[in-house]
Design a protein around this motif. Structure first.
Motif, short mmCIF file in Angstrom:
data_model
loop_
_atom_site.label_atom_id
_atom_site.label_comp_id
_atom_site.label_asym_id
_atom_site.label_seq_id
_atom_site.Cartn_x
_atom_site.Cartn_y
_atom_site.Cartn_z
N ASP A 1 79.85 -110.71 42.29
CA ASP A 1 79.95 -112.05 41.71
C ASP A 1 80.55 -113.04 42.70
O ASP A 1 80.05 -114.17 42.83
N LEU A 2 81.61 -112.65 43.36
CA LEU A 2 82.25 -113.55 44.33
C LEU A 2 81.36 -113.75 45.56
O LEU A 2 81.32 -114.84 46.14
N GLY A 3 80.63 -112.71 45.97
CA GLY A 3 79.66 -112.85 47.05
C GLY A 3 78.53 -113.80 46.67
O GLY A 3 78.04 -114.57 47.50
N SER A 4 78.14 -113.76 45.40
CA SER A 4 77.12 -114.69 44.91
C SER A 4 77.61 -116.12 45.02
O SER A 4 76.83 -117.03 45.35
N GLU A 5 78.88 -116.33 44.73
CA GLU A 5 79.45 -117.67 44.85
C GLU A 5 79.43 -118.15 46.30
O GLU A 5 79.10 -119.30 46.58
N VAL A 6 79.74 -117.27 47.24
CA VAL A 6 79.68 -117.63 48.67
C VAL A 6 78.24 -117.99 49.03
O VAL A 6 77.99 -119.01 49.68
N GLN A 7 77.29 -117.16 48.58
CA GLN A 7 75.89 -117.43 48.90
C GLN A 7 75.42 -118.75 48.29
O GLN A 7 74.77 -119.55 48.96
N ARG A 8 75.76 -118.99 47.02
CA ARG A 8 75.34 -120.24 46.38
C ARG A 8 75.92 -121.45 47.11
O ARG A 8 75.23 -122.46 47.31
N ALA A 9 77.17 -121.36 47.51
CA ALA A 9 77.80 -122.47 48.22
C ALA A 9 77.12 -122.72 49.57
O ALA A 9 76.88 -123.87 49.96
N ALA A 10 76.78 -121.64 50.28
CA ALA A 10 76.10 -121.79 51.57
C ALA A 10 74.71 -122.39 51.39
O ALA A 10 74.29 -123.27 52.17
N LEU A 11 73.98 -121.94 50.38
CA LEU A 11 72.64 -122.47 50.14
C LEU A 11 72.69 -123.93 49.68
O LEU A 11 71.83 -124.73 50.04
N GLU A 12 73.72 -124.26 48.90
CA GLU A 12 73.89 -125.65 48.51
C GLU A 12 74.18 -126.51 49.75
O GLU A 12 73.64 -127.61 49.89
N PRO B 1 87.98 -117.03 50.67
CA PRO B 1 89.20 -116.24 50.41
C PRO B 1 89.16 -115.37 49.16
O PRO B 1 89.59 -114.20 49.23
N PRO B 2 88.65 -115.84 48.01
CA PRO B 2 88.59 -114.92 46.86
C PRO B 2 87.67 -113.72 47.11
O PRO B 2 87.97 -112.61 46.68
N PHE B 3 86.57 -113.95 47.83
CA PHE B 3 85.69 -112.84 48.17
C PHE B 3 86.42 -111.84 49.05
O PHE B 3 86.36 -110.63 48.81
N ARG B 4 87.11 -112.34 50.06
CA ARG B 4 87.85 -111.48 50.99
C ARG B 4 88.88 -110.64 50.23
O ARG B 4 89.00 -109.43 50.46
N LYS B 5 89.59 -111.26 49.31
CA LYS B 5 90.62 -110.55 48.54
C LYS B 5 90.01 -109.45 47.67
O LYS B 5 90.49 -108.32 47.64
N ALA B 6 88.92 -109.77 46.97
CA ALA B 6 88.25 -108.77 46.13
C ALA B 6 87.66 -107.65 46.98
O ALA B 6 87.68 -106.48 46.57
N ALA B 7 87.16 -107.99 48.16
CA ALA B 7 86.61 -106.96 49.05
C ALA B 7 87.69 -106.00 49.50
O ALA B 7 87.47 -104.77 49.54
N LEU B 8 88.87 -106.50 49.82
CA LEU B 8 89.98 -105.62 50.21
C LEU B 8 90.36 -104.67 49.07
O LEU B 8 90.59 -103.48 49.32
N VAL B 9 90.40 -105.17 47.87
CA VAL B 9 90.72 -104.32 46.71
C VAL B 9 89.65 -103.25 46.54
O VAL B 9 89.95 -102.08 46.32
N ALA B 10 88.38 -103.64 46.67
CA ALA B 10 87.28 -102.69 46.53
C ALA B 10 87.33 -101.61 47.61
O ALA B 10 87.02 -100.45 47.35
N LEU B 11 87.72 -101.99 48.80
CA LEU B 11 87.80 -101.01 49.89
C LEU B 11 88.95 -100.04 49.70
O LEU B 11 88.92 -98.93 50.23
#
Length: 179
Positions: A105-116, A164-174
């Motif tokens: 979900d957070l990666g989707s937000e990064v992608q949407r922001a980049a495409l916008e 930053p929210p994506f990075r934080k969630a990725a660290l937790v997932a790892l």
């Protein structure tokens, strides 16, 4: 107690102790196997996720860097910007398969922001390339370009805020251990 009963009691005690030792050894063996399986799970899940998360952050950061020092429509901007967008989209597809859902979900937000940001850059270029027939039309073009430049800046800020929210969630997932 005669010798026969003592021998039977001794044999019984020995067999109970042997059975107890076998159960304890089996339990320890299962526990060791569980620990090994958990470690293998972490290793197998962590590396592909790590690589995909790193690539998404790298592509988004590259887009941010390009936008600092170049403007849409400049030839030195377009090719690397487009390549970073493509990298980001491909990496997001990997993340969508690797999970977990909150990181997707957070990666989707990064992608949407980049495409916008990409869309706003294209609009800005289109408005900037309009040829004005009259001074009034030229004035409208300048206003429209300024508006598009503001929208592009807003999209850039949204991309910057989504990393930053994506990075934080990725660290937790790892750090997940699969237990």
């Amino acid at each position: 107690m005669d010798a026969g009963i003592a021998a039977v009691c001794g044999a019984l005690a020995g067999s109970v102790a042997t059975i107890g030792a076998a159960f304890a050894a089996g339990w320890w063996q299962r526990e060791g196997a569980r620990i090994a399986v958990r470690a293998e799970y972490r290793r197998e899940r962590r590396q592909p996720r790590h690589d995909a998360y790193k690539e998404l952050i790298s592509a988004a950061s590259e887009i941010m860097e390009l936008s600092k020092y170049s403007n849409p429509g400049q030839s030195e901007f377009d090719e690397p910007f487009e390549a970073a967008i493509v990298r980001l989209k491909e990496t997001w597809l990997e993340i969508a398969l690797l999970g977990p859902q909150n990181v997707v979900d957070l990666g989707s937000e990064v992608q949407r922001a980049a495409l916008e940001m990409k869309r706003k850059a294209r609009y800005m270029v289109l408005v900037g390339n309009r040829v004005a027939e009259t001074p009034e039309e030229e004035g409208r073009n300048v206003v429209a370009f300024s508006e598009r430049m503001g929208e592009y800046g807003t999209a850039r800020d949204r991309l910057s805020a989504s990393i930053p929210p994506f990075r934080k969630a990725a660290l937790v997932a790892l750090d997940e251990d699969g237990g």
